[in-house]
Design a protein around this motif. Structure first.
Motif, mmCIF file in Angstrom:
data_model
loop_
_atom_site.group_PDB
_atom_site.id
_atom_site.type_symbol
_atom_site.label_atom_id
_atom_site.label_comp_id
_atom_site.label_asym_id
_atom_site.label_seq_id
_atom_site.Cartn_x
_atom_site.Cartn_y
_atom_site.Cartn_z
ATOM 1 N N PRO A 258 -38.433 -17.252 14.791
ATOM 2 C CA PRO A 258 -38.466 -18.243 13.715
ATOM 3 C C PRO A 258 -39.690 -17.624 12.540
ATOM 4 O O PRO A 258 -39.708 -18.144 11.478
ATOM 5 C CB PRO A 258 -39.164 -19.406 14.440
ATOM 6 N N LEU A 259 -40.091 -16.306 12.742
ATOM 7 C CA LEU A 259 -41.047 -15.895 11.860
ATOM 8 C C LEU A 259 -40.487 -14.500 11.412
ATOM 9 O O LEU A 259 -41.206 -13.408 11.706
ATOM 10 C CB LEU A 259 -42.322 -15.657 12.758
ATOM 11 N N TRP A 260 -39.570 -14.542 10.665
ATOM 12 C CA TRP A 260 -39.021 -13.535 9.698
ATOM 13 C C TRP A 260 -40.316 -12.723 9.329
ATOM 14 O O TRP A 260 -41.178 -13.016 8.821
ATOM 15 C CB TRP A 260 -38.090 -14.070 8.759
ATOM 16 N N ILE A 261 -39.950 -11.223 9.353
ATOM 17 C CA ILE A 261 -40.844 -10.226 9.081
ATOM 18 C C ILE A 261 -42.295 -10.257 9.874
ATOM 19 O O ILE A 261 -42.645 -9.050 10.377
ATOM 20 C CB ILE A 261 -41.192 -10.253 7.539
ATOM 21 N N THR B 37 -39.174 -21.398 23.890
ATOM 22 C CA THR B 37 -39.413 -21.443 25.247
ATOM 23 C C THR B 37 -40.247 -20.333 25.745
ATOM 24 O O THR B 37 -40.692 -19.396 24.779
ATOM 25 C CB THR B 37 -37.883 -21.160 26.110
ATOM 26 N N GLU B 38 -41.010 -20.324 26.926
ATOM 27 C CA GLU B 38 -41.596 -19.062 27.360
ATOM 28 C C GLU B 38 -41.052 -17.717 27.367
ATOM 29 O O GLU B 38 -41.755 -16.833 26.951
ATOM 30 C CB GLU B 38 -42.216 -19.656 28.723
ATOM 31 N N PHE B 39 -39.872 -17.738 27.472
ATOM 32 C CA PHE B 39 -38.975 -16.640 27.727
ATOM 33 C C PHE B 39 -39.090 -16.136 26.061
ATOM 34 O O PHE B 39 -39.485 -14.965 25.660
ATOM 35 C CB PHE B 39 -37.777 -16.617 28.251
ATOM 36 N N GLN B 40 -38.768 -17.120 25.048
ATOM 37 C CA GLN B 40 -38.547 -16.375 23.814
ATOM 38 C C GLN B 40 -39.926 -15.967 23.290
ATOM 39 O O GLN B 40 -40.123 -14.994 22.579
ATOM 40 C CB GLN B 40 -38.060 -17.732 22.953
ATOM 41 N N LYS B 41 -40.898 -16.601 23.636
ATOM 42 C CA LYS B 41 -42.368 -16.251 23.257
ATOM 43 C C LYS B 41 -42.604 -15.146 23.825
ATOM 44 O O LYS B 41 -43.483 -14.350 22.961
ATOM 45 C CB LYS B 41 -43.272 -17.591 23.660
ATOM 46 N N SER B 42 -42.300 -14.840 25.031
ATOM 47 C CA SER B 42 -42.629 -13.238 25.573
ATOM 48 C C SER B 42 -41.958 -12.385 24.828
ATOM 49 O O SER B 42 -42.571 -11.249 24.417
ATOM 50 C CB SER B 42 -42.238 -13.462 26.842
ATOM 51 N N VAL B 43 -40.770 -12.429 24.431
ATOM 52 C CA VAL B 43 -40.014 -11.372 23.670
ATOM 53 C C VAL B 43 -40.603 -11.541 22.289
ATOM 54 O O VAL B 43 -41.042 -10.248 21.795
ATOM 55 C CB VAL B 43 -38.291 -12.054 23.471
ATOM 56 N N THR C 59 -52.566 -16.847 12.150
ATOM 57 C CA THR C 59 -52.371 -17.527 13.331
ATOM 58 C C THR C 59 -50.881 -18.002 13.251
ATOM 59 O O THR C 59 -50.423 -18.460 12.347
ATOM 60 C CB THR C 59 -53.265 -18.702 13.398
ATOM 61 N N LEU C 60 -50.483 -17.836 14.349
ATOM 62 C CA LEU C 60 -48.856 -18.150 14.485
ATOM 63 C C LEU C 60 -48.614 -18.953 15.461
ATOM 64 O O LEU C 60 -49.340 -19.096 16.502
ATOM 65 C CB LEU C 60 -47.911 -17.016 14.962
ATOM 66 N N ASN C 61 -47.884 -20.130 15.203
ATOM 67 C CA ASN C 61 -47.546 -21.106 16.181
ATOM 68 C C ASN C 61 -45.871 -21.357 16.402
ATOM 69 O O ASN C 61 -45.483 -22.543 16.072
ATOM 70 C CB ASN C 61 -48.093 -22.418 15.845
ATOM 71 N N PRO C 62 -45.167 -20.358 16.708
ATOM 72 C CA PRO C 62 -43.672 -20.446 16.768
ATOM 73 C C PRO C 62 -43.226 -21.298 17.691
ATOM 74 O O PRO C 62 -44.046 -21.367 19.101
ATOM 75 C CB PRO C 62 -43.203 -18.959 16.938
#
Length: 157
Positions: free
Chosen positions: A114-117, A69-75, A63-66
């Motif tokens: 923010p979630l390397w690998i 922004t909404e744009f960053q999350k879409s990428v 379960t990820l919770n980075p």
């Protein structure tokens, strides 16, 4: 926020997260004390990272919770669609997101992952096949790509 540090073949990894998910994995250049008693919220992540480096898994189930922004999350969501052992260019990634002109914004969001690998930003390369920016350093990016390649590069010396 629960935090732990584990050792990996390419440096120490600091994991943070809580009951809502993993929100950050950073590669550290400095030596840190390895966490002996990993907080329960981070045990699965630490175990899966170790399994990844031991070639026991190719995909993460966390379960990820980075935070972003909404744009960053879409990428970051699109990055998770790049298969293990494959690469994609920044331009291809921009096209998949629906705007080939957003290449700089996509590259910026990729760099802020923010979630390397776990979110595989290391699988994004230049259109000419070159390794381009990686927050963890190009040597780590090359190591990860070699690790995931079905054709292992042998050292010549």
């Amino acid at each position: 926020m629960p935090t732990c540090v584990i050792e990996t073949p390419i440096g120490y990894a600091e994991i943070t997260g809580d009951q809502n998910g993993i929100d950050s994995i950073k590669v550290l250049d400095s030596t840190k004390t390895i966490t002996e008693n990993v907080p329960s919220e981070l045990v699965d992540c630490a175990m899966q990272l170790k399994a990844y480096f031991n070639n026991e898994i190719k995909q993460f189930d966390l379960t990820l919770n980075p935070k972003g922004t909404e744009f960053q999350k879409s990428v970051w969501k699109e990055l998770q669609n790049i298969p293990y052992g494959k690469t994609i260019s920044y331009l291809e990634l921009s096209k998949k997101l629906g705007d080939p002109k957003a290449i700089r914004a996509v590259a910026s969001a990729n760099g802020k992952n923010p979630l390397w690998i776990i979110i595989p930003c290391h699988r994004v390369i230049g259109s000419d096949g070159s390794l381009t920016g990686y927050a963890g350093g190009l040597s780590r990016k090359q190591w990860l790509l070699n690790h995931e390649s079905e054709y292992k590069q042998q050292s010549l010396f």
